[in-house]
Design a protein around this motif. Structure first.
Motif, PDB file in Angstrom:
ATOM      1  N   ALA A 182       0.837  -1.211   0.000  1.00 42.47           N
ATOM      2  CA  ALA A 182       0.000   0.000   0.000  1.00 42.47           C
ATOM      3  C   ALA A 182       0.864   1.249   0.000  1.00 42.47           C
ATOM      4  O   ALA A 182       0.552   2.252  -0.664  1.00 42.47           O
ATOM      5  N   ARG A 183       1.967   1.221   0.736  1.00 45.63           N
ATOM      6  CA  ARG A 183       2.863   2.375   0.758  1.00 45.63           C
ATOM      7  C   ARG A 183       3.525   2.605  -0.599  1.00 45.63           C
ATOM      8  O   ARG A 183       3.762   3.750  -1.006  1.00 45.63           O
ATOM      9  N   SER A 184       3.823   1.502  -1.257  1.00 43.73           N
ATOM     10  CA  SER A 184       4.458   1.646  -2.578  1.00 43.73           C
ATOM     11  C   SER A 184       3.502   2.210  -3.620  1.00 43.73           C
ATOM     12  O   SER A 184       3.938   2.685  -4.676  1.00 43.73           O
ATOM     13  N   MET A 185       2.183   2.155  -3.304  1.00 41.01           N
ATOM     14  CA  MET A 185       1.170   2.641  -4.251  1.00 41.01           C
ATOM     15  C   MET A 185       0.830   4.116  -4.025  1.00 41.01           C
ATOM     16  O   MET A 185       0.025   4.683  -4.779  1.00 41.01           O
ATOM     17  N   PRO A 189      -2.643   6.673  -9.174  1.00 41.36           N
ATOM     18  CA  PRO A 189      -4.098   6.851  -9.315  1.00 41.36           C
ATOM     19  C   PRO A 189      -4.869   5.818  -8.501  1.00 41.36           C
ATOM     20  O   PRO A 189      -4.386   4.731  -8.204  1.00 41.36           O
ATOM     21  N   SER A 190      -6.081   6.209  -8.163  1.00 41.91           N
ATOM     22  CA  SER A 190      -6.949   5.303  -7.397  1.00 41.91           C
ATOM     23  C   SER A 190      -7.252   4.059  -8.217  1.00 41.91           C
ATOM     24  O   SER A 190      -7.360   4.099  -9.446  1.00 41.91           O
ATOM     25  N   LYS A 191      -7.437   2.943  -7.503  1.00 39.77           N
ATOM     26  CA  LYS A 191      -7.754   1.666  -8.154  1.00 39.77           C
ATOM     27  C   LYS A 191      -9.068   1.158  -7.589  1.00 39.77           C
ATOM     28  O   LYS A 191      -9.229   1.067  -6.363  1.00 39.77           O
ATOM     29  N   ASP A 192      -9.987   0.828  -8.492  1.00 42.39           N
ATOM     30  CA  ASP A 192     -11.318   0.354  -8.086  1.00 42.39           C
ATOM     31  C   ASP A 192     -12.031   1.375  -7.214  1.00 42.39           C
ATOM     32  O   ASP A 192     -12.785   1.022  -6.297  1.00 42.39           O
ATOM     33  N   GLY A 193     -11.750   2.632  -7.452  1.00 40.55           N
ATOM     34  CA  GLY A 193     -12.425   3.694  -6.711  1.00 40.55           C
ATOM     35  C   GLY A 193     -11.906   3.921  -5.314  1.00 40.55           C
ATOM     36  O   GLY A 193     -12.494   4.677  -4.551  1.00 40.55           O
ATOM     37  N   VAL A 194     -10.811   3.230  -4.926  1.00 44.54           N
ATOM     38  CA  VAL A 194     -10.243   3.364  -3.582  1.00 44.54           C
ATOM     39  C   VAL A 194      -8.874   4.022  -3.716  1.00 44.54           C
ATOM     40  O   VAL A 194      -7.999   3.523  -4.428  1.00 44.54           O
ATOM     41  N   SER A 195      -8.679   5.122  -3.019  1.00 48.56           N
ATOM     42  CA  SER A 195      -7.403   5.831  -3.109  1.00 48.56           C
ATOM     43  C   SER A 195      -6.320   5.065  -2.372  1.00 48.56           C
ATOM     44  O   SER A 195      -6.601   4.328  -1.420  1.00 48.56           O
ATOM     45  N   PRO A 196      -5.061   5.221  -2.777  1.00 46.58           N
ATOM     46  CA  PRO A 196      -3.950   4.548  -2.082  1.00 46.58           C
ATOM     47  C   PRO A 196      -3.879   4.911  -0.605  1.00 46.58           C
ATOM     48  O   PRO A 196      -3.502   4.079   0.226  1.00 46.58           O
TER      49      PRO A 196
END
Length: 307
Positions: A182-185, A189-196
């Protein structure tokens, strides 16, 4: 309906956790994932407990083989113990030998020297057998049964909690991997509508919970492992009691056999003496004498024996 939904969610959650553990374990074996190591003191405690389990199993197994040589009887006793029923009462091998001797002596004639001796020895063999059975019972009560109970209760609990600790450890390391991922992300951009940022926050929350559960389970397991020292002290007392029971048994056997030898010696009548050149030699037995019609000894003078 709501209960069915709750059960379904629990099943899905448990399946997901199990899959996560499998993935984590696989990655550890492949060397692509880090593994949380337990401290050296805990590892030493576990090694001692594991050695205690393995050697206690060997001691119990070999002690029972000495006390009850027949493997079929050992299995039968184990089954009766598991179903909590009284063990069958069986004669010892010495008692069976004594019965056969008494039966043979009666058949040969109690009035004959051999028949009388067989009956007498058979009776004392039965005493030996009863003494042996008493020893087997006392040795089981004071030694093998307490050690087996330790294996079936305390040791089984320790292993169960240690396995649970390993499960918590896999969950913890899987959460650590998710946090790192999660930190590396972050910044992407957000994925599946969920922000990093939200994913990282959830991953860190899961990590705190997993760390807490792991620490709690590690403490529980450690306390159980430290209790093995008390088990060693209890087993030492059992060992002393076993030696005392064994010493009493052999002392009783010695007394029984000494009394038997004394009785047999007192019932033997002195035979005629073999004389050679006016010197006394060993007392004659029936192999050195001729028989008269009444089965009595007749001295033989070798000086007068004609070839």
């Amino acid at each position: 309906m709501n209960m069915d939904m709750i059960n379904m969610k629990k099943i899905v959650k448990d399946a997901g956790a199990a899959l996560s553990r499998v993935v984590q374990l696989t990655e550890e074996k492949l060397g692509t994932s880090e593994k949380t190591e337990l401290d050296g003191h805990f590892e030493n405690l576990w090694e001692r407990a594991d050695n205690t389990k393995n050697y206690t199993e060997k001691i119990v197994r070999n002690a029972e083989a000495v006390l009850i040589p027949n493997p079929g009887n050992r299995i039968e006793d184990y089954i009766y113990e598991k179903i909590e029923k009284k063990r069958p009462s069986r004669l010892s091998n010495l008692e069976y030998l004594g019965l056969d001797m008494i039966e043979a002596g009666s058949a040969f004639g109690p009035g004959t020297a051999y028949g009388s001796a067989l009956i007498k020895v058979g009776q004392w063999e039965q005493k030996l057998g009863q003494t042996e059975r008493d020893f087997i019972g006392s040795a089981g009560m004071c030694f093998t049964q307490p050690l087996r109970k330790f294996l079936d209760t305390e040791m089984r609990t320790i292993i169960k909690e240690k396995n649970l600790l390993e499960t918590k450890r896999l969950d913890l390391d899987a959460c650590k991997n998710r946090v790192r991922k999660a930190r590396s992300m972050l910044g992407q951009p957000s994925k599946d509508g969920v922000s990093p940022e939200v994913s990282l926050e959830q991953a860190e929350r899961d990590l705190r919970i997993a760390q807490s559960e792991f620490d709690r389970q590690a403490e529980i397991t450690k306390l159980l492992l430290e209790g093995v020292s008390s088990s060693h002290a209890a087993h030492l007392r059992c060992l002393h009691e076993f030696v005392d029971a064994q010493a009493r048994f052999y002392a009783q056997c010695t007394t029984i056999m000494t009394d038997l030898q004394r009785e047999l010696a007192s019932s033997v009548k002195p035979g005629p003496v073999l004389r050679l050149n006016s010197e006394d030699l060993e007392p004659l037995t029936k192999t050195h004498a001729s028989y008269d019609a009444e089965d009595s000894f007749t001295p033989v003078d070798i000086n007068n024996y004609e070839q």
